[in-house]
Design an enzyme around this catalytic site. Structure first.
Site, PDB file in Angstrom:
ATOM      1  N   ASP A   1      50.996  36.889  51.011  1.00 61.33           N
ATOM      2  CA  ASP A   1      50.153  37.927  50.408  1.00 61.33           C
ATOM      3  C   ASP A   1      50.883  39.250  50.188  1.00 61.33           C
ATOM      4  O   ASP A   1      50.245  40.303  50.072  1.00 61.33           O
ATOM      5  CB  ASP A   1      48.886  38.172  51.243  1.00 61.33           C
ATOM      6  CG  ASP A   1      47.962  36.956  51.258  1.00 61.33           C
ATOM      7  OD1 ASP A   1      47.947  36.215  50.255  1.00 61.33           O
ATOM      8  OD2 ASP A   1      47.276  36.749  52.272  1.00 61.33           O
ATOM      9  N   ALA A   2      52.199  39.207  50.095  1.00 62.02           N
ATOM     10  CA  ALA A   2      52.950  40.422  49.752  1.00 62.02           C
ATOM     11  C   ALA A   2      52.807  40.748  48.269  1.00 62.02           C
ATOM     12  O   ALA A   2      53.032  41.892  47.855  1.00 62.02           O
ATOM     13  CB  ALA A   2      54.423  40.262  50.114  1.00 62.02           C
TER      14      ALA A   2
ATOM     15  N   THR B   1      53.304  36.495  43.388  1.00 59.62           N
ATOM     16  CA  THR B   1      52.814  36.058  42.080  1.00 59.62           C
ATOM     17  C   THR B   1      52.477  37.252  41.192  1.00 59.62           C
ATOM     18  O   THR B   1      52.825  37.275  40.005  1.00 59.62           O
ATOM     19  CB  THR B   1      51.576  35.159  42.244  1.00 59.62           C
ATOM     20  OG1 THR B   1      51.909  34.055  43.098  1.00 59.62           O
ATOM     21  CG2 THR B   1      51.107  34.637  40.901  1.00 59.62           C
TER      22      THR B   1
ATOM     23  N   LYS C   1      56.847  27.373  40.201  1.00 63.30           N
ATOM     24  CA  LYS C   1      56.377  27.389  41.586  1.00 63.30           C
ATOM     25  C   LYS C   1      56.646  25.997  42.150  1.00 63.30           C
ATOM     26  O   LYS C   1      55.787  25.123  42.097  1.00 63.30           O
ATOM     27  CB  LYS C   1      54.879  27.722  41.627  1.00 63.30           C
ATOM     28  CG  LYS C   1      54.272  27.777  43.013  1.00 63.30           C
ATOM     29  CD  LYS C   1      54.423  29.133  43.636  1.00 63.30           C
ATOM     30  CE  LYS C   1      53.621  29.215  44.938  1.00 63.30           C
ATOM     31  NZ  LYS C   1      53.796  30.528  45.606  1.00 63.30           N
TER      32      LYS C   1
ATOM     33  N   ASP D   1      48.325  30.348  41.755  1.00 62.78           N
ATOM     34  CA  ASP D   1      49.580  31.073  41.522  1.00 62.78           C
ATOM     35  C   ASP D   1      50.389  30.397  40.412  1.00 62.78           C
ATOM     36  O   ASP D   1      50.916  31.060  39.514  1.00 62.78           O
ATOM     37  CB  ASP D   1      50.422  31.138  42.795  1.00 62.78           C
ATOM     38  CG  ASP D   1      49.787  31.993  43.881  1.00 62.78           C
ATOM     39  OD1 ASP D   1      48.811  32.714  43.579  1.00 62.78           O
ATOM     40  OD2 ASP D   1      50.271  31.935  45.023  1.00 62.78           O
TER      41      ASP D   1
ATOM     42  N   PRO E   1      51.614  50.282  41.944  1.00 66.08           N
ATOM     43  CA  PRO E   1      50.463  50.871  42.630  1.00 66.08           C
ATOM     44  C   PRO E   1      49.408  49.822  42.935  1.00 66.08           C
ATOM     45  O   PRO E   1      49.383  48.743  42.327  1.00 66.08           O
ATOM     46  CB  PRO E   1      49.953  51.909  41.632  1.00 66.08           C
ATOM     47  CG  PRO E   1      50.425  51.435  40.307  1.00 66.08           C
ATOM     48  CD  PRO E   1      51.732  50.733  40.541  1.00 66.08           C
TER      49      PRO E   1
END
Length: 224
Positions: A13-14, A17, A38, A55, A206
């Site tokens: 979850d950084a 994708t 992927k 993803d 952002p």
């Protein structure tokens, strides 16, 4: 000359994708033929009777070079868990050579800018002996690191950068993805990463809740 990049993250979850799709779209804006892959995904749902990962679908949609889903994401598991555990639960074996072969086949399609997205972080196991990062090593891919900007990200980013370089790969750049809108001292953390990470910052994305990345905040790692 085609540029191929392996995209990894500081953690699950950084925003791998999210960032990979943004890089593909930016490359298309610059007139490049793009392809996102992927190789292995865990977490899928049945779509028209076929298991598909969200993803991988996003990467496919963001690619100007169109391949069948099975080439974008050749290995898929339904459970959203660590790939090696998902493989065990499914009674399957997944290895570096197998995945590298799938990727090589897809890379035969002409394209100028390709991203191969990993799963989780750099040291995600595929099986008891091999890590997914081994695919990047076998294929000698340049690596882009997505840093999920949250408390603890400096340690995660520096450890990942060290591991990438110890594996003998080119750390081509990193992207700061601001996943926590309430993070204290966010800019100070990003400034620290810019000083300490041994690769250029390709941009600061952002926070964007269910939105698209600001492509103007990114640059492509095309030098060299």
């Amino acid at each position: 000359m085609a540029k191929n990049f392996f995209v990894t993250g500081t953690d699950t979850d950084a925003g791998k994708t999210f960032t990979s799709v943004a890089l593909l779209k930016l490359a298309q804006q610059q007139g490049l033929r793009t392809l996102g892959l992927k190789p292995v995904a865990a977490g899928a749902e049945l779509i028209d009777g076929v298991l598909k990962n969200d993803d991988a679908l996003q990467l496919q949609a963001a690619s100007s070079v169109q391949l069948p889903y099975s080439q974008i994401n050749p290995i898929i598991f339904e459970e959203p868990i660590a790939p090696h555990i998902a493989a065990q639960n499914a009674g399957r074996t997944v290895g570096v050579a197998q995945l590298a072969g799938f990727v090589r086949g897809a890379l035969m399609q002409p394209a100028d800018f390709r991203v191969i997205e990993g799963a989780g972080g750099w040291l995600v196991p595929l099986n008891p002996q091999e890590m997914l990062s081994g695919v990047a090593k076998v294929l000698e891919l340049d690596v882009i690191l997505v840093v999920g900007i949250k408390l603890g990200c400096i340690n995660h980013a520096l450890l990942t950068a060290r591991a990438i370089r110890q594996d003998g790969l080119n750390f081509a750049g990193w992207v700061a993805n601001c996943i926590d809108p309430d993070m204290a001292q966010q800019q100070e953390n990003i400034d620290t990463l810019k000083r300490m990470l041994p690769a250029p910052c390709l941009g600061v994305l952002p926070y964007a809740k269910a939105g698209e990345a600001d492509l103007s905040a990114l640059e492509l790692p095309l030098a060299g």
